[in-house]
Structure formats: structure tokens, C-alpha cells
Design a protein around this motif. Sequence first.
Motif, mmCIF file in Angstrom:
data_model
loop_
_atom_site.group_PDB
_atom_site.id
_atom_site.type_symbol
_atom_site.label_atom_id
_atom_site.label_comp_id
_atom_site.label_asym_id
_atom_site.label_seq_id
_atom_site.Cartn_x
_atom_site.Cartn_y
_atom_site.Cartn_z
ATOM 1 N N VAL A 78 0.827 -1.255 -0.008
ATOM 2 C CA VAL A 78 0.030 0.057 0.043
ATOM 3 C C VAL A 78 0.964 1.067 0.133
ATOM 4 C CG1 VAL A 78 -1.723 1.247 1.206
ATOM 5 C CG2 VAL A 78 -1.869 -1.302 1.280
ATOM 6 N N LEU A 79 1.948 1.341 0.604
ATOM 7 C CA LEU A 79 2.845 2.496 0.836
ATOM 8 C C LEU A 79 3.471 2.591 -0.434
ATOM 9 C CD1 LEU A 79 4.411 2.063 4.473
ATOM 10 C CD2 LEU A 79 2.705 3.609 3.677
ATOM 11 N N ILE A 80 4.160 1.345 -0.967
ATOM 12 C CA ILE A 80 4.462 1.653 -2.428
ATOM 13 C C ILE A 80 3.528 2.157 -3.471
ATOM 14 C CG2 ILE A 80 5.584 0.367 -4.243
ATOM 15 C CD1 ILE A 80 6.801 -1.741 -2.487
ATOM 16 N N PHE A 81 2.486 1.634 -3.543
ATOM 17 C CA PHE A 81 1.315 2.274 -4.349
ATOM 18 C C PHE A 81 1.053 3.716 -4.167
ATOM 19 C CE2 PHE A 81 -3.188 3.032 -5.345
ATOM 20 C CZ PHE A 81 -3.245 2.854 -6.480
ATOM 21 N N ALA A 82 1.228 4.098 -2.816
ATOM 22 C CA ALA A 82 0.740 5.645 -2.591
ATOM 23 C C ALA A 82 1.912 6.276 -3.196
ATOM 24 C CB ALA A 82 0.751 5.775 -1.128
ATOM 25 N N GLY A 83 3.263 5.884 -3.161
ATOM 26 C CA GLY A 83 4.619 6.631 -3.785
ATOM 27 C C GLY A 83 4.166 6.708 -5.154
ATOM 28 N N ILE A 84 3.620 5.373 -5.785
ATOM 29 C CA ILE A 84 3.275 5.304 -7.236
ATOM 30 C C ILE A 84 2.449 6.427 -7.600
ATOM 31 C CG2 ILE A 84 2.680 3.983 -9.390
ATOM 32 C CD1 ILE A 84 4.076 1.754 -7.774
ATOM 33 N N ALA A 85 1.425 6.602 -6.706
ATOM 34 C CA ALA A 85 0.325 7.341 -7.114
ATOM 35 C C ALA A 85 0.805 8.815 -6.823
ATOM 36 C CB ALA A 85 -0.836 7.332 -6.092
ATOM 37 N N LEU A 86 1.571 9.203 -6.326
ATOM 38 C CA LEU A 86 2.065 10.499 -5.996
ATOM 39 C C LEU A 86 2.885 10.928 -7.307
ATOM 40 C CD1 LEU A 86 3.339 10.851 -2.402
ATOM 41 C CD2 LEU A 86 1.646 12.225 -3.608
ATOM 42 N N PHE A 87 3.801 9.974 -7.611
ATOM 43 C CA PHE A 87 4.572 10.312 -8.971
ATOM 44 C C PHE A 87 3.620 10.357 -10.297
ATOM 45 C CE2 PHE A 87 6.457 8.361 -12.795
ATOM 46 C CZ PHE A 87 7.472 9.159 -13.069
ATOM 47 N N ALA A 88 2.428 9.712 -10.295
ATOM 48 C CA ALA A 88 1.559 9.922 -11.281
ATOM 49 C C ALA A 88 1.017 11.147 -11.301
ATOM 50 C CB ALA A 88 0.595 8.555 -11.336
ATOM 51 N N ALA A 125 5.144 20.124 -7.431
ATOM 52 C CA ALA A 125 5.832 18.586 -7.414
ATOM 53 C C ALA A 125 7.000 18.615 -6.690
ATOM 54 C CB ALA A 125 6.063 18.593 -8.925
ATOM 55 N N ALA A 126 7.372 19.712 -6.243
ATOM 56 C CA ALA A 126 8.793 19.666 -5.405
ATOM 57 C C ALA A 126 8.581 19.088 -4.038
ATOM 58 C CB ALA A 126 9.384 21.054 -5.121
ATOM 59 N N TYR A 127 7.228 19.380 -3.378
ATOM 60 C CA TYR A 127 7.043 19.015 -2.122
ATOM 61 C C TYR A 127 6.635 17.416 -2.381
ATOM 62 C CZ TYR A 127 7.355 23.893 -1.030
ATOM 63 O OH TYR A 127 7.706 25.197 -1.071
ATOM 64 N N ARG A 128 5.705 17.071 -3.237
ATOM 65 C CA ARG A 128 5.144 15.843 -3.482
ATOM 66 C C ARG A 128 6.627 14.790 -3.644
ATOM 67 N NH1 ARG A 128 0.249 16.500 -7.618
ATOM 68 N NH2 ARG A 128 1.054 18.385 -7.686
ATOM 69 N N LEU A 129 7.588 15.207 -4.460
ATOM 70 C CA LEU A 129 8.904 14.380 -4.659
ATOM 71 C C LEU A 129 9.464 14.266 -3.463
ATOM 72 C CD1 LEU A 129 10.118 15.889 -7.985
ATOM 73 C CD2 LEU A 129 9.288 13.604 -7.746
ATOM 74 N N GLU A 130 9.459 15.243 -2.504
ATOM 75 C CA GLU A 130 10.166 15.277 -1.086
ATOM 76 C C GLU A 130 9.286 13.914 -0.332
ATOM 77 O OE1 GLU A 130 10.628 18.723 1.003
ATOM 78 O OE2 GLU A 130 11.912 19.729 -0.557
ATOM 79 N N ILE A 131 8.040 13.913 -0.371
ATOM 80 C CA ILE A 131 7.378 12.806 0.151
ATOM 81 C C ILE A 131 7.887 11.492 -0.167
ATOM 82 C CG2 ILE A 131 5.013 12.094 0.690
ATOM 83 C CD1 ILE A 131 4.107 14.868 0.542
ATOM 84 N N ILE A 132 7.803 11.444 -1.502
ATOM 85 C CA ILE A 132 8.150 10.335 -2.162
ATOM 86 C C ILE A 132 9.633 9.819 -1.617
ATOM 87 C CG2 ILE A 132 8.697 9.326 -4.254
ATOM 88 C CD1 ILE A 132 6.428 10.768 -5.745
ATOM 89 N N LEU A 210 12.356 4.971 -6.112
ATOM 90 C CA LEU A 210 11.156 4.314 -6.122
ATOM 91 C C LEU A 210 11.291 2.989 -6.803
ATOM 92 C CD1 LEU A 210 8.185 4.569 -5.172
ATOM 93 C CD2 LEU A 210 7.587 6.140 -7.333
ATOM 94 N N PRO A 211 11.773 3.061 -8.083
ATOM 95 C CA PRO A 211 11.765 1.760 -8.843
ATOM 96 C C PRO A 211 12.675 0.662 -8.225
ATOM 97 C CG PRO A 211 11.962 3.452 -10.385
ATOM 98 C CD PRO A 211 12.136 4.149 -8.745
ATOM 99 N N ILE A 212 13.644 1.167 -7.429
ATOM 100 C CA ILE A 212 14.419 -0.009 -6.848
ATOM 101 C C ILE A 212 13.583 -0.620 -5.631
ATOM 102 C CG2 ILE A 212 16.310 -0.059 -5.162
ATOM 103 C CD1 ILE A 212 17.897 1.957 -7.020
ATOM 104 N N VAL A 213 12.789 0.187 -4.869
ATOM 105 C CA VAL A 213 12.280 -0.448 -3.711
ATOM 106 C C VAL A 213 11.001 -1.415 -4.169
ATOM 107 C CG1 VAL A 213 12.658 1.204 -2.034
ATOM 108 C CG2 VAL A 213 10.536 1.309 -3.453
ATOM 109 N N ILE A 214 10.585 -1.189 -5.734
ATOM 110 C CA ILE A 214 9.456 -1.867 -6.201
ATOM 111 C C ILE A 214 10.152 -3.173 -6.470
ATOM 112 C CG2 ILE A 214 8.080 -2.088 -8.250
ATOM 113 C CD1 ILE A 214 7.349 0.790 -8.028
#
Length: 280
Positions: A78-88, A125-132, A210-214
Motif C-alpha cells: 500500500v505504501l509503495i502504491f501511494a508513492g506511485i500515485a504521487l509520482f503519477a 511537484a517539489a514537495y510531492r517529490l520530497e514525500i516520495i 522508487l523503482p528500486i524498492v519496487i
Amino acid sequence: MGTDFTYYQDTIKAQNQSVEISKNITTAQVHRFNSHVDTSDYIPSRQHTEVISELMVKPSIILPNRERQYPGTDWLTVLIFAGIALFASIRYGYAKYIHHLFLSLFNYATSVRMLNDKSYPVFHAAYRLEIIFYLALSIFVYQGLNLIKWESARVNPTYFGFVLGGVLVYFFGKKLIYLTLGLLFETQNETREYLFNMDNFNRSLSLILLPIVILVAFAPFKTPVFITVSGLIIFLIFNLLLLKRGVFILLKKQFSLFYLFLYLCTLEILPLLLIYKVVV
């Protein structure tokens, strides 16, 4: 000729009688007949269920099967999916910003232009990238500790919460120390520029982590050591590039080597060595 015609008529009549007899035979009579026949010399017929069972025992297609490395970690998915959703959410709307972000890693002029134009809204996007970044780095550290089977590692959300808290304390604490030293040595502008570059490096690194943890979580490998080591090498390369940028920024101020060592080596290299010492 007459004899042949009479034989032909007798044959036709016999065939008609056999058809009429076969019509009058009932099912019960057939079963009684079969019961009196010795079937030991015959091959018994195969039942339909036996054929189906053989097909089920020997399937024609065998699907690959891989045992999960971290069972009970659906919350991590679920956490990984949240990171993907932020990137999308920033992939298409901020494509130009992402291009400039990676360009600023190697082009100092681009970094200065981004610093002067910094007027990002709260949901930029800068702040969303920091969350990711903080999320992906915490997952990466968590996966690494479980991979090396560290004695305190536990596969549960509580342990991941401690890892996430440690990552946040490390980076925000480091920023606070930088700002304090910049105030003491009257280098606020250079310190803010260095911290802005550090944020840019971390935001860029988030798109690689993000791709590495996936891959570590879902790649068909029994022990994804190679992927984890590759992620660690990439993380160290980014930190070396950041140190190089920090040296360039501070030398513009004509810093002494003592201040340069205090700023970079003490706050960048020493904490990483202490973390390595604690883990190993």
C-alpha cells in the motif's frame, strides 16, 4: 437366376427382422445379457472421471511459483502504491520541472535559476517529490535491514514507523544544524543555497529509489542483494555529487578549510559513518 433372386429376398427379410428385434430389446434385457457374458477377455472402458483426474494430475502448462520474501507485508504494498500515485500526479503536469531538476544536478547555472525562481505552491511537484523521497528511502532502509537479518529488524508496521521516524529526524535535524551554523558564521545565503541543492538532489533521487524498492519487493529473485547494493551505490554517488556542489558553493565565499571541513565532513560524512557503525 430365380435361385439368386430368392436368396436376395431371404437376406432382406432377415435384416428387417433383426432391426425389429433390436427395437424391441429393452435396457434391462441388455444388462442381463452383459451380466452373463464373460468380460475377462475384454479391456474395460476408461471412465470419464479417470481421464479428468489424469489431466489434473499432469497439467500441460506449469506456472512459475515464487515464495514471498516478506510475508505479511501487504501494508508495504500500500505504501509503495501511494508513492506511485504521487509520482503519477506529477508525471505529466510537471514534466518540464522534472527535466530541469535532473539538469540542475550537473549544471550549476540551472540550479541557481531554479533557486531564484523558487515560488512553489504548497502542492507543487517539489514537495510531492520530497514525500516520495522520505517514503522510498525509509522503505529501502527497512528492506535492507530485513535483507541482512539485523537482530532488531521486525517485519511489522511498527518497526517501519521507527525507520521512517529515524529518516525524518536525520534529515530535518541536519537541516536545522546547517541553518544554525549558517547563522553563527554569517553564511545564511550560502547555507540556504546548499540546502536547496540538497533538496534538489533528494527529489531527483526519489525517482530512482522508487523503482528500486519496487524491484526489491516484487522482483523474481530469492535474495535481491544485487538490487539493494545497486541502490546503495546510487545513493552514495548522489551524496558525493552533493558534496562536490557544496564545496563549490562554499568556496565562492572564500571559506577557510576549517569551516569547509566543519560544514561538509562533520555534517555529511560523520553521521553516515556512525549509522554504519551502529548497523554493522
